[in-house]
Design a protein around this motif. Structure first.
Motif, PDB file in Angstrom:
ATOM      1  N   SER A 326      36.189 -29.270 -30.126  1.00 54.01           N
ATOM      2  CA  SER A 326      35.079 -29.356 -29.210  1.00 54.01           C
ATOM      3  C   SER A 326      35.670 -28.398 -28.220  1.00 54.01           C
ATOM      4  CB  SER A 326      34.698 -30.609 -29.081  1.00 54.01           C
ATOM      5  OG  SER A 326      34.194 -31.496 -29.751  1.00 54.01           O
ATOM      6  N   GLN A 327      36.837 -28.978 -28.187  1.00 60.24           N
ATOM      7  CA  GLN A 327      38.166 -28.318 -27.215  1.00 60.24           C
ATOM      8  C   GLN A 327      37.805 -27.061 -27.049  1.00 60.24           C
ATOM      9  OE1 GLN A 327      41.610 -30.117 -27.014  1.00 60.24           O
ATOM     10  NE2 GLN A 327      41.439 -31.577 -25.450  1.00 60.24           N
ATOM     11  N   ALA A 328      37.454 -26.376 -28.409  1.00 58.69           N
ATOM     12  CA  ALA A 328      38.569 -25.160 -29.086  1.00 58.69           C
ATOM     13  C   ALA A 328      37.235 -23.828 -28.116  1.00 58.69           C
ATOM     14  CB  ALA A 328      38.439 -24.544 -30.208  1.00 58.69           C
ATOM     15  N   THR A 329      35.794 -24.660 -28.949  1.00 57.97           N
ATOM     16  CA  THR A 329      34.462 -24.332 -29.192  1.00 57.97           C
ATOM     17  C   THR A 329      34.042 -24.565 -26.987  1.00 57.97           C
ATOM     18  OG1 THR A 329      34.144 -24.792 -30.833  1.00 57.97           O
ATOM     19  CG2 THR A 329      32.268 -24.920 -29.493  1.00 57.97           C
ATOM     20  N   SER A 330      34.062 -25.168 -26.529  1.00 57.17           N
ATOM     21  CA  SER A 330      34.040 -25.197 -25.034  1.00 57.17           C
ATOM     22  C   SER A 330      34.579 -23.670 -24.085  1.00 57.17           C
ATOM     23  CB  SER A 330      34.609 -26.755 -24.332  1.00 57.17           C
ATOM     24  OG  SER A 330      33.497 -27.531 -24.667  1.00 57.17           O
ATOM     25  N   LEU A 331      35.629 -23.822 -24.189  1.00 57.61           N
ATOM     26  CA  LEU A 331      36.555 -23.113 -23.907  1.00 57.61           C
ATOM     27  C   LEU A 331      35.759 -21.708 -24.620  1.00 57.61           C
ATOM     28  CD1 LEU A 331      40.319 -24.363 -24.747  1.00 57.61           C
ATOM     29  CD2 LEU A 331      39.134 -23.825 -22.294  1.00 57.61           C
ATOM     30  N   LEU A 332      35.463 -21.512 -26.169  1.00 54.88           N
ATOM     31  CA  LEU A 332      35.404 -20.252 -26.087  1.00 54.88           C
ATOM     32  C   LEU A 332      33.893 -19.410 -25.852  1.00 54.88           C
ATOM     33  CD1 LEU A 332      36.446 -17.960 -28.255  1.00 54.88           C
ATOM     34  CD2 LEU A 332      38.087 -19.887 -27.408  1.00 54.88           C
ATOM     35  N   ILE A 333      32.923 -20.733 -25.824  1.00 53.96           N
ATOM     36  CA  ILE A 333      31.225 -20.259 -25.627  1.00 53.96           C
ATOM     37  C   ILE A 333      31.580 -19.693 -23.548  1.00 53.96           C
ATOM     38  CG2 ILE A 333      29.444 -21.676 -24.552  1.00 53.96           C
ATOM     39  CD1 ILE A 333      29.640 -22.882 -27.212  1.00 53.96           C
ATOM     40  N   ARG A 334      32.469 -20.427 -22.911  1.00 56.53           N
ATOM     41  CA  ARG A 334      32.934 -20.209 -21.468  1.00 56.53           C
ATOM     42  C   ARG A 334      33.393 -18.370 -21.486  1.00 56.53           C
ATOM     43  NH1 ARG A 334      29.768 -20.667 -17.475  1.00 56.53           N
ATOM     44  NH2 ARG A 334      31.372 -20.301 -14.734  1.00 56.53           N
ATOM     45  N   SER A 335      34.052 -18.590 -22.289  1.00 53.94           N
ATOM     46  CA  SER A 335      34.693 -17.382 -22.008  1.00 53.94           C
ATOM     47  C   SER A 335      34.225 -15.990 -22.592  1.00 53.94           C
ATOM     48  CB  SER A 335      35.987 -17.058 -22.857  1.00 53.94           C
ATOM     49  OG  SER A 335      36.900 -18.656 -22.540  1.00 53.94           O
ATOM     50  N   LEU A 336      33.352 -16.405 -23.544  1.00 53.97           N
ATOM     51  CA  LEU A 336      32.046 -14.992 -23.893  1.00 53.97           C
ATOM     52  C   LEU A 336      31.313 -15.601 -23.084  1.00 53.97           C
ATOM     53  CD1 LEU A 336      32.066 -16.231 -28.009  1.00 53.97           C
ATOM     54  CD2 LEU A 336      32.929 -14.183 -26.665  1.00 53.97           C
ATOM     55  N   ALA A 337      30.866 -16.197 -22.735  1.00 53.66           N
ATOM     56  CA  ALA A 337      29.968 -15.755 -21.587  1.00 53.66           C
ATOM     57  C   ALA A 337      29.930 -15.082 -20.296  1.00 53.66           C
ATOM     58  CB  ALA A 337      28.793 -17.115 -20.937  1.00 53.66           C
ATOM     59  N   LEU A 338      31.722 -15.551 -20.265  1.00 58.57           N
ATOM     60  CA  LEU A 338      31.852 -15.010 -18.469  1.00 58.57           C
ATOM     61  C   LEU A 338      31.944 -13.439 -19.115  1.00 58.57           C
ATOM     62  CD1 LEU A 338      34.092 -17.553 -16.952  1.00 58.57           C
ATOM     63  CD2 LEU A 338      31.705 -16.692 -15.999  1.00 58.57           C
ATOM     64  N   ARG A 339      32.044 -12.802 -20.174  1.00 57.09           N
ATOM     65  CA  ARG A 339      32.430 -11.556 -20.750  1.00 57.09           C
ATOM     66  C   ARG A 339      34.238 -11.401 -20.607  1.00 57.09           C
ATOM     67  NH1 ARG A 339      27.686  -8.133 -21.172  1.00 57.09           N
ATOM     68  NH2 ARG A 339      26.356  -9.763 -21.853  1.00 57.09           N
ATOM     69  N   GLU A 340      34.815 -12.301 -20.783  1.00 51.32           N
ATOM     70  CA  GLU A 340      36.229 -12.406 -20.503  1.00 51.32           C
ATOM     71  C   GLU A 340      36.649 -11.930 -21.833  1.00 51.32           C
ATOM     72  OE1 GLU A 340      36.788 -16.247 -17.122  1.00 51.32           O
ATOM     73  OE2 GLU A 340      37.163 -16.420 -19.630  1.00 51.32           O
ATOM     74  N   LEU A 341      35.886 -12.272 -23.174  1.00 56.31           N
ATOM     75  CA  LEU A 341      36.328 -12.122 -24.311  1.00 56.31           C
ATOM     76  C   LEU A 341      35.301 -11.129 -25.204  1.00 56.31           C
ATOM     77  CD1 LEU A 341      37.788 -15.389 -25.573  1.00 56.31           C
ATOM     78  CD2 LEU A 341      39.080 -13.220 -24.986  1.00 56.31           C
ATOM     79  N   ARG A 342      35.406  -9.814 -25.895  1.00 57.04           N
ATOM     80  CA  ARG A 342      34.232 -10.109 -26.663  1.00 57.04           C
ATOM     81  C   ARG A 342      34.501 -10.077 -28.294  1.00 57.04           C
ATOM     82  NH1 ARG A 342      33.444  -8.739 -22.163  1.00 57.04           N
ATOM     83  NH2 ARG A 342      32.579  -7.253 -21.269  1.00 57.04           N
ATOM     84  N   LEU A 343      33.473  -9.752 -28.824  1.00 51.81           N
ATOM     85  CA  LEU A 343      33.289 -10.108 -30.600  1.00 51.81           C
ATOM     86  C   LEU A 343      34.746  -9.376 -31.100  1.00 51.81           C
ATOM     87  CD1 LEU A 343      29.392  -9.446 -31.409  1.00 51.81           C
ATOM     88  CD2 LEU A 343      30.837 -11.543 -31.379  1.00 51.81           C
ATOM     89  N   ARG A 344      34.996  -8.033 -29.922  1.00 54.35           N
ATOM     90  CA  ARG A 344      36.353  -8.151 -31.668  1.00 54.35           C
ATOM     91  C   ARG A 344      37.519  -8.720 -31.213  1.00 54.35           C
ATOM     92  NH1 ARG A 344      34.643  -3.716 -27.298  1.00 54.35           N
ATOM     93  NH2 ARG A 344      36.587  -4.099 -25.385  1.00 54.35           N
ATOM     94  N   ASP A 345      37.838  -9.396 -29.724  1.00 51.01           N
ATOM     95  CA  ASP A 345      39.097 -10.004 -29.297  1.00 51.01           C
ATOM     96  C   ASP A 345      38.800 -11.791 -31.070  1.00 51.01           C
ATOM     97  OD1 ASP A 345      39.256  -8.533 -27.768  1.00 51.01           O
ATOM     98  OD2 ASP A 345      38.175  -9.539 -26.455  1.00 51.01           O
ATOM     99  N   TRP A 346      37.880 -11.640 -31.365  1.00 52.17           N
ATOM    100  CA  TRP A 346      38.456 -13.052 -32.235  1.00 52.17           C
ATOM    101  C   TRP A 346      39.154 -12.885 -33.347  1.00 52.17           C
ATOM    102  CZ3 TRP A 346      39.552 -12.362 -37.428  1.00 52.17           C
ATOM    103  CH2 TRP A 346      39.362 -11.922 -38.880  1.00 52.17           C
ATOM    104  N   TRP A 347      39.957 -11.959 -33.980  1.00 54.28           N
ATOM    105  CA  TRP A 347      41.359 -11.749 -34.147  1.00 54.28           C
ATOM    106  C   TRP A 347      42.336 -12.589 -33.501  1.00 54.28           C
ATOM    107  CZ3 TRP A 347      44.941  -8.511 -33.569  1.00 54.28           C
ATOM    108  CH2 TRP A 347      44.817  -8.145 -32.095  1.00 54.28           C
ATOM    109  N   LYS A 348      42.281 -12.280 -32.166  1.00 54.57           N
ATOM    110  CA  LYS A 348      43.472 -12.588 -31.156  1.00 54.57           C
ATOM    111  C   LYS A 348      42.969 -13.683 -30.514  1.00 54.57           C
ATOM    112  CE  LYS A 348      43.458  -7.986 -28.988  1.00 54.57           C
ATOM    113  NZ  LYS A 348      42.353  -6.942 -27.390  1.00 54.57           N
ATOM    114  N   VAL A 349      41.863 -14.239 -30.721  1.00 54.52           N
ATOM    115  CA  VAL A 349      41.518 -15.651 -30.713  1.00 54.52           C
ATOM    116  C   VAL A 349      42.122 -16.847 -31.555  1.00 54.52           C
ATOM    117  CG1 VAL A 349      39.193 -18.059 -30.343  1.00 54.52           C
ATOM    118  CG2 VAL A 349      39.705 -15.575 -29.282  1.00 54.52           C
ATOM    119  N   ALA A 350      41.825 -15.778 -33.005  1.00 55.38           N
ATOM    120  CA  ALA A 350      42.620 -16.465 -34.188  1.00 55.38           C
ATOM    121  C   ALA A 350      43.877 -16.617 -34.302  1.00 55.38           C
ATOM    122  CB  ALA A 350      42.138 -16.177 -35.172  1.00 55.38           C
ATOM    123  N   LEU A 351      44.942 -16.109 -33.857  1.00 55.61           N
ATOM    124  CA  LEU A 351      46.416 -15.837 -34.030  1.00 55.61           C
ATOM    125  C   LEU A 351      46.705 -16.693 -32.421  1.00 55.61           C
ATOM    126  CD1 LEU A 351      47.048 -12.162 -34.354  1.00 55.61           C
ATOM    127  CD2 LEU A 351      47.365 -13.891 -36.042  1.00 55.61           C
TER     128      LEU A 351
END
Length: 456
Positions: A326-351
């Motif tokens: 839940s912590q990770a989901t909350s952080l990522l949903i907000r970052s995607l909403a603010l366009r701090e992350l793009r779909l292509r950044d998924w592997w960076k997030v995984a690492l």
């Protein structure tokens, strides 16, 4: 409601409007929200047109569409015709097809065409949010001419703090002049001489409202022009309209993140059966998901029978994995909403999440081991002769489960967004249910490896 009931004598109208006499618009709106629909509609009908328009334009007014539908058609059409175009369009959006067909033909030609045009834009876009009531002047005008024009039209414009300068030849947006620069200019100066230096920031009518909000914030604007492909002005989106839209959208996301459908009305105005419908669907889906947890436990029934002590730590294991996810989901949903992350950044997030999850799991694992040691040596509970191996099992399981929870919780928003769904649908209960099932598999797999030949 019988519309003839709203055609009260003057004395009744005065009595209905009397409670609002000393209220400002915000307080009057709050008072109107407390009334039953029929009484609220009667009160609105009793007010003067300008006062009623101000109240209907307030986004805090609940049941705006229902109130307008309850008014006599002529009164409703008069109010819609006097309102700001964007707000009138919002109210028309709330009406059913029958009410729209009844009211729209009663509007004046200009208001009717404008509202129908705004209704044609997709929801949550710049076109759907914009108003056509802005100040525009030709580039050949002087400061004095522009100020005189503003004095004449300011009551019919959404804002006068930005003046849009158009090319007189092709009507394209050429520049923007702020009110501050305008009033500091000399009367005989050209309007272009006091315009901003940078090219105007403008958006397409199809742009998503979140992108519009980002541009307004980035450039510190009070309004942003909406243009077509030829840079002809269609309207403007003001900062207050975008804030209202984003508040509504964030509320919907909060409801989704809680594991339910978004409410389209205030909590106290949602009917009992409608509330059940909003909540039962997702709750049923989550329940079916939790059935998989029961199936997983049944699969390890023999292990549980031989090592009942393992069941003591199942709630600890499941909640830790769900919490990390839940912590990770909350952080990522907000970052995607603010366009701090793009779909292509998924592997960076995984690492990033894998080592983060391992360290967090190790911290929780150490705490669990310390707890078992204290309880065993302190005589609070006897975990058996193999308690050291049990402590190691719990610690290792927490590392694996928290790591998996962090990874899956961070990847789920990316997956949903890639599939075209709202990442907010990756609700905390949904992530927790997912991690519960896999967490049990990880827990008993690690237990089987460490406790093989002893407890198992």
């Amino acid at each position: 409601m019988n519309q003839k009931q709203l055609l009260r004598p003057v004395a009744d109208a005065a009595a209905l409007s009397a409670p609002l006499a000393n209220y400002n618009t915000a307080d009057a709106v709050e008072f109107l929200n407390t009334l039953e629909l029929q009484r609220a509609a009667e009160t609105l009908a009793a007010l003067s047109l300008p006062r009623a328009v101000k109240m209907l334009e307030a986004p805090e007014l609940h049941r705006s569409g229902e109130l307008v539908a309850a008014l006599p058609p002529a009164r409703a059409a008069a109010l819609l015709g006097l309102m700001a175009d964007d707000r009138a369009t919002d109210i028309v959006h709330e009406l059913d097809e029958e009410e729209r067909a009844r009211l729209i033909p009663l509007l004046g030609n200009e208001a009717r065409q404008t509202i129908q045009k705004l209704l044609s834009y997709p929801p949550n876009t710049a076109g759907a949010l914009m108003t056509t009531e802005f100040v525009a002047v030709p580039a050949t005008w002087t400061v004095a001419q522009t100020l005189q024009h503003i004095r004449q039209v300011e009551r019919t414009r959404e804002t006068v703090y930005a003046i849009y300068v158009l090319d007189p030849a092709n009507q394209q947006l050429q520049q923007v002049v702020t009110m501050r620069r305008l009033i500091t200019g000399l009367p005989e100066e050209s309007i272009l001489d006091v315009a901003q230096v940078n090219p105007p920031v403008m958006v397409d009518a199809q742009m998503d409202q979140e992108d519009v909000a980002r541009l307004i914030r980035r450039h510190d604007l009070l309004a942003i022009p909406v243009v077509d492909a030829q840079q002809h002005m269609l309207g403007i989106v003001t900062v207050d309209d975008i804030l209202d839209a984003l508040i509504e959208e964030s509320t919907e996301d909060a409801h989704k993140f809680g594991g339910m459908e978004a409410l389209d009305k205030p909590y106290m105005q949602i009917g009992f059966f409608e509330m059940l419908r909003k909540r039962a669907g997702w709750l049923s889906v989550l329940f079916v998901g939790e059935m998989l947890t029961a199936s997983a436990m049944q699969h390890y029934e023999d292990e549980l029978a031989r090592a009942v002590v393992l069941t003591l730590f199942i709630p600890l294991i499941m909640s830790s994995g769900g919490n990390s996810g839940s912590q990770a989901t909350s952080l990522l949903i907000r970052s995607l909403a603010l366009r701090e992350l793009r779909l292509r950044d998924w592997w960076k997030v995984a690492l990033r999440e894998v080592p983060t999850g391992m360290v967090l799991g190790a911290i929780l694992g150490c705490l669990a081991i310390v707890r078992i040691v204290i309880w065993q040596l302190g005589g609070f509970h006897d975990y058996g002769e193999h308690w050291i191996l049990l402590a190691i099992t719990i610690g290792a399981a927490l590392v694996g489960i928290v790591t998996f929870g962090s990874l899956s919780g961070s990847m789920l928003p990316f997956i949903l967004k890639r599939l075209g769904f709202d990442p907010a649908s990756a609700s905390a209960p949904f992530v927790a249910t997912l991690v519960d099932v896999t967490g049990l598999v990880i827990y008993f797999s690690i237990a089987a490896m460490i406790l093989h030949g002893t407890l198992l």
